[in-house]
Write an enzyme that holds these catalytic residues in place. Structure first.
Site, mmCIF file in Angstrom:
data_model
loop_
_atom_site.group_PDB
_atom_site.id
_atom_site.type_symbol
_atom_site.label_atom_id
_atom_site.label_comp_id
_atom_site.label_asym_id
_atom_site.label_seq_id
_atom_site.Cartn_x
_atom_site.Cartn_y
_atom_site.Cartn_z
ATOM 1 N N GLU A 62 0.859 -1.183 0.000
ATOM 2 C CA GLU A 62 0.000 0.000 0.000
ATOM 3 C C GLU A 62 0.895 1.233 0.000
ATOM 4 O O GLU A 62 1.945 1.248 0.644
ATOM 5 C CB GLU A 62 -0.932 0.037 1.213
ATOM 6 C CG GLU A 62 -1.832 1.265 1.223
ATOM 7 C CD GLU A 62 -2.875 1.243 2.335
ATOM 8 O OE1 GLU A 62 -3.776 2.102 2.319
ATOM 9 O OE2 GLU A 62 -2.791 0.365 3.223
ATOM 10 N N CYS A 251 -6.540 1.296 2.769
ATOM 11 C CA CYS A 251 -7.443 2.438 2.838
ATOM 12 C C CYS A 251 -7.432 3.280 1.569
ATOM 13 O O CYS A 251 -8.347 4.057 1.341
ATOM 14 C CB CYS A 251 -7.095 3.295 4.053
ATOM 15 S SG CYS A 251 -7.529 2.542 5.631
ATOM 16 N N ASN A 383 -12.549 -3.185 1.200
ATOM 17 C CA ASN A 383 -11.485 -3.218 2.198
ATOM 18 C C ASN A 383 -11.976 -2.615 3.508
ATOM 19 O O ASN A 383 -12.298 -1.427 3.570
ATOM 20 C CB ASN A 383 -10.285 -2.402 1.698
ATOM 21 C CG ASN A 383 -9.219 -2.239 2.762
ATOM 22 O OD1 ASN A 383 -8.439 -3.151 3.018
ATOM 23 N ND2 ASN A 383 -9.172 -1.075 3.392
ATOM 24 N N GLU A 384 -12.105 -3.437 4.547
ATOM 25 C CA GLU A 384 -12.390 -2.970 5.908
ATOM 26 C C GLU A 384 -13.648 -2.110 6.016
ATOM 27 O O GLU A 384 -13.680 -1.145 6.775
ATOM 28 C CB GLU A 384 -11.199 -2.195 6.473
ATOM 29 C CG GLU A 384 -9.957 -3.022 6.676
ATOM 30 C CD GLU A 384 -8.864 -2.280 7.425
ATOM 31 O OE1 GLU A 384 -9.103 -1.137 7.876
ATOM 32 O OE2 GLU A 384 -7.762 -2.829 7.567
#
Length: 829
Positions: A62, A251, A383-384
């Site tokens: 990331e 994120c 994602n999350e």
């Protein structure tokens, strides 16, 4: 055959012969520690455990901590296209990292180089601009070649002079570039005359000139590829021999706007990461505001990710947004046309990776230099996300569209940002009911949590969705963190039939641009080094084995007693007022009673913030301060009730009510209204690292008084909010310091015994291999170090050491050092 098993063509990395375990970790320790604990390990060599896929361990990249620009992406010029903006960081301008001599102006008009490359520099006659690079400057090495390029527009006959210098003088002979008219790219090559970490690149012009995409690349990139990767960082990643590469986040994937570029949306500002922004000619790619507070150029884009995965023999595993934002934003985008566009973008991504060169997107891949398909088999959606119902409804739309056209692709869901709690439970229920193939779990916890939860996956449904552990780490880069992760990894391998993929996170950190810790590989502009965690990952990833051999070990006696500790109050980016604190023992005796009418002399200020007594209440007024802990009482208190009233006055979150406080790094607290006032949880801090024990959605209202009670009995804790039971937990799970797993090389039948001893005493161990016939000689790699040791640029106490053990037999004894990881290859005859 599972879809993952199709990747078994990748070479096995089980160690053989005297070259076994070249990645051991051993800091010299006393040959005979004073304390010794006795264990037994029994290996059932006649039984077959689960098969381990070649893709078991991988890496997650990331763009955090300047992992891309200024990191893995080898570009040496910062802000090369003058696109930095206050949308990226409040301090940024188009000339950030540039200094000007003479007349220069950043321009955004119709004369730009490309519609997505909005800003260029207008440089006046006789003027120059100088770039400072990253960290201390531009790094060059004597005798190495560096490729300069620039896009320029000027009247024919205009001359650019390009120089490379530091404070001590010239670093390479200057170069002249003749500009011939409209926008065009011009190139030159430097050969460094000496080494410097503080270089500066200057471009000067003889006449008015427009400049864009000012670039300097080392000729020596990873595999010498143009627009390539920084060699030392890429080689460290390749040395892990990862089974997969997850990218680009994190994120980055599901934060920001999901909209298209447009004049109305400000073009490239705060847009969620979308793969089409990152392919094609580099000068035509956008830049974007990075979620982590800086600018990202997209010079390292999807094509480069796929190419890197192929170069290192890893399965590519891209992640695409599902139109539900995460990472604290918690917003579901309700726009059918936009959803359809993102679904189509995902189908186009599969075509870009796998389509023939005659297809639209496969043709772009071929045009970029890769006619052969990349062989994409897995793709993750989302994602999350903290909104499980909203996410799963959109996930199902993506999955249906992908499976309709590409049934060979495994579509991966996720379970939110935590290892447990309401979001996690709801997400897993939806995934099970929906027949999802694989679920991505993420968690960052204390070393103690990892030692306590080795058995996490023992009870998972063998017929349910498989697990992709996409992000995990133990909140630090000291040896104790890596040691706890190693112990946990033995449990991942033991459950290889459930846990199919696992990747530590994050991967990279530039030491001068850190937004997140811990990280696996650290670097600056001149050097890179592997953390203790990197060494553990490398050891496991290079020595996986093909199948688990069932084994069991005796445990360490549990010496834990009742939960003890003082009490505390705190806030996080919030102003709050506390009153009427009362602590009573189980038999009703008063241990503490404070209404603050006489001040706050009984409270010790151990955190930040500004605490004062106001109108008979204890008030913390600094809204910017994080963890403002104040404590009172006796660290030996046990079996007590804590009651307090609390009111949020202003700020982002709610209250932090601490109990079981031993010191500043060891305590529990009830975090009410945490995570930007979106959820509440009980967290345990052990040596500064936190783990979540309970979590529930919830927020705290401003201006309302709350009655809070914490009841501690033995190791059981019950929590009450306004007289209603909020939750309870029993913290009685031992942090087992002695863990093991045994795997087998299918080709040779050799056994790989992997043992973690995470305690300060030696582990004298009897190993029983049953009736197996074995060679008496075994290569051994042991890593051991002081628990607080940390690898740095100049000192690497966690370093591999190998040896040979000559006492192997069907039953033998071996003493494992304190704070150690030991791999032993046992040759079966």
């Amino acid at each position: 055959m599972s879809r993952i098993a199709r990747h078994r063509s990748r070479r096995r990395a089980v160690l053989t012969g005297t070259a076994l375990l070249t990645a051991a970790f051993l800091l010299p320790v006393p040959a005979h520690a004073e304390a010794v604990t006795d264990y037994t390990i029994t290996v059932d060599t006649g039984a077959r455990g689960p098969a381990i896929d070649d893709t078991m361990y991988g890496v997650f990249f990331e763009d955090i901590n300047r992992a891309a620009d200024g990191g893995l992406y080898a570009e040496l010029v910062q802000n090369r296209s003058f696109e930095y903006s206050t949308a990226d960081h409040a301090s940024y301008t188009p000339l950030t990292s540039w200094s000007v001599s003479g007349a220069a102006e950043a321009v955004d008009d119709a004369g730009r180089l490309h519609e997505r490359n909005r800003t260029y520099l207008s440089l006046g006659a006789g003027s120059s601009v100088t770039n400072a690079g990253y960290n201390t400057g531009i790094r060059v090495e004597q005798g190495k070649r560096y490729d300069f390029s620039v896009w320029a527009r000027a009247q024919a006959g205009t001359a650019l002079t390009v120089t490379l210098k530091d404070a001590a003088g010239t670093l390479a002979d200057s170069r002249k570039v003749a500009v011939r008219g409209g926008w065009a790219q011009y190139k030159a090559t430097f050969t460094a005359s000496r080494t410097s970490n503080r270089g500066r690149l200057t471009v000067a012009t003889s006449a008015d000139t427009a400049l864009d995409m000012v670039s300097l690349f080392p000729r020596e990139t990873y595999r010498n590829q143009p627009n390539g990767l920084r060699k030392d960082l890429a080689e460290k990643i390749a040395a892990l021999k990862p089974g997969f590469l997850r990218f680009p986040g994190g994120c980055l994937v599901n934060t920001g706007s999901m909209e298209d570029y447009s004049e109305a949306s400000g073009w490239q500002r705060k847009r969620a990461y979308q793969w089409k922004d990152t392919v094609g000619p580099v000068e035509e790619r956008a830049t974007n505001a990075n979620f982590w507070g800086y600018n990202q150029s997209y010079g390292l884009g999807y094509y480069e990710y796929f190419r890197f995965a192929e170069d290192i023999g890893a399965m590519p595993l891209p992640v695409v947004p599902a139109l539900v934002t995460g990472c604290g934003q918690n917003r579901a985008v309700d726009d059918e046309a936009l959803l359809q566009r993102h679904i189509q973008d995902t189908l186009d991504l599969i075509e870009f990776a796998n389509g023939p060169r005659t297809s639209t997107w496969g043709g772009l891949r071929a045009e970029m230099g890769h006619p052969k398909p990349f062989g994409l088999t897995h793709i993750a959606v989302g994602n999350e996300e903290n909104l499980p119902h909203e996410f799963f409804a959109r996930f199902q739309r993506f999955r249906a569209a992908i499976e309709a056209e590409h049934p060979e692709i495994t579509v991966i869901s996720n379970s939110g940002p935590d290892d447990a709690g309401t979001v996690f439970d709801t997400a897993w229920r939806l995934n099970r009911e929906g027949g999802v193939d694989m679920v991505d779990e993420h968690y960052y916890n204390s070393p103690q949590w990892f030692l306590q939860n080795n058995d996490r996956y023992d009870s998972y449904d063998r017929q349910g969705p498989k697990v992709f552990l996409g992000e995990y780490a133990s909140q630090g880069n000291a040896w104790k963190n890596a040691l706890a992760e190693a112990a946990y990894m033995t449990g991942l391998e033991r459950n290889a039939d459930v846990v199919k993929l696992a990747s530590y996170a994050p991967l990279l950190a530039n030491e001068d641009y850190v937004q997140w810790r811990p990280d696996m590989i650290w670097f600056n502009n001149r050097a890179s080094w592997g953390s203790a965690n990197y060494e553990v990952q490398k050891l496991f990833m290079n020595n996986v084995g093909d199948r688990v051999v069932p084994s069991r070990a005796s445990g360490t006696p549990d010496v834990s007693g009742p939960l003890t500790g003082a009490v505390g109050l705190s806030t996080w980016a919030t102003s709050a007022a506390y009153d009427d604190v009362r602590v009573t023992s189980a038999d009703g005796a008063t241990l503490l009673s404070d209404d603050f009418s006489a001040g706050a002399d009984r409270w010790r200020h151990v955190g930040g913030g500004n605490w004062t007594v106001q109108d008979g209440r204890y008030v913390q007024t600094d809204e910017a301060a994080e963890n403002t802990l104040v404590t009172a009482g006796d660290p030996e208190w046990r079996d007590y009730d804590l009651r307090v009233t609390a009111e949020k006055r202003s700020g982002k979150e709610g209250f932090l009510i601490a109990f079981g406080v031993k010191d500043t790094g060891n305590y529990y607290w009830w975090n009410l209204g945490g995570w930007n006032n979106t959820q509440s949880a009980v967290e345990q801090a052990v040596d500064g690292g936190k783990s979540t024990l309970i979590t529930k959605p919830g927020s705290i209202e401003t201006g309302r008084e709350y009655d809070i009670e914490v009841k501690v009995r033995g190791r059981q804790v019950t929590l009450y909010l306004d007289g209603e039971e909020w939750g309870s937990f029993t913290d009685d799970k031992p942090a087992e310091p002695f863990r093991q797993v045994v795997t087998e090389d299918a080709r040779t039948g050799d056994l790989l015994l992997k043992v973690v001893n995470a305690q300060p005493s030696e582990a004298r161990t009897s190993v029983d291999l049953g009736s197996a016939r074995v060679s008496s000689r075994a290569p051994v790699t042991t890593l051991a170090a002081g628990p607080d040791e940390v690898n740095t640029e100049t000192d690497t106490p966690v370093t591999p050491v190998t040896s040979t053990f000559r006492g192997v037999a069907p039953t033998f004894e071996y003493t494992f050092p304190p704070h150690s990881v030991t791999f032993m290859k046992i040759d079966r005859r």
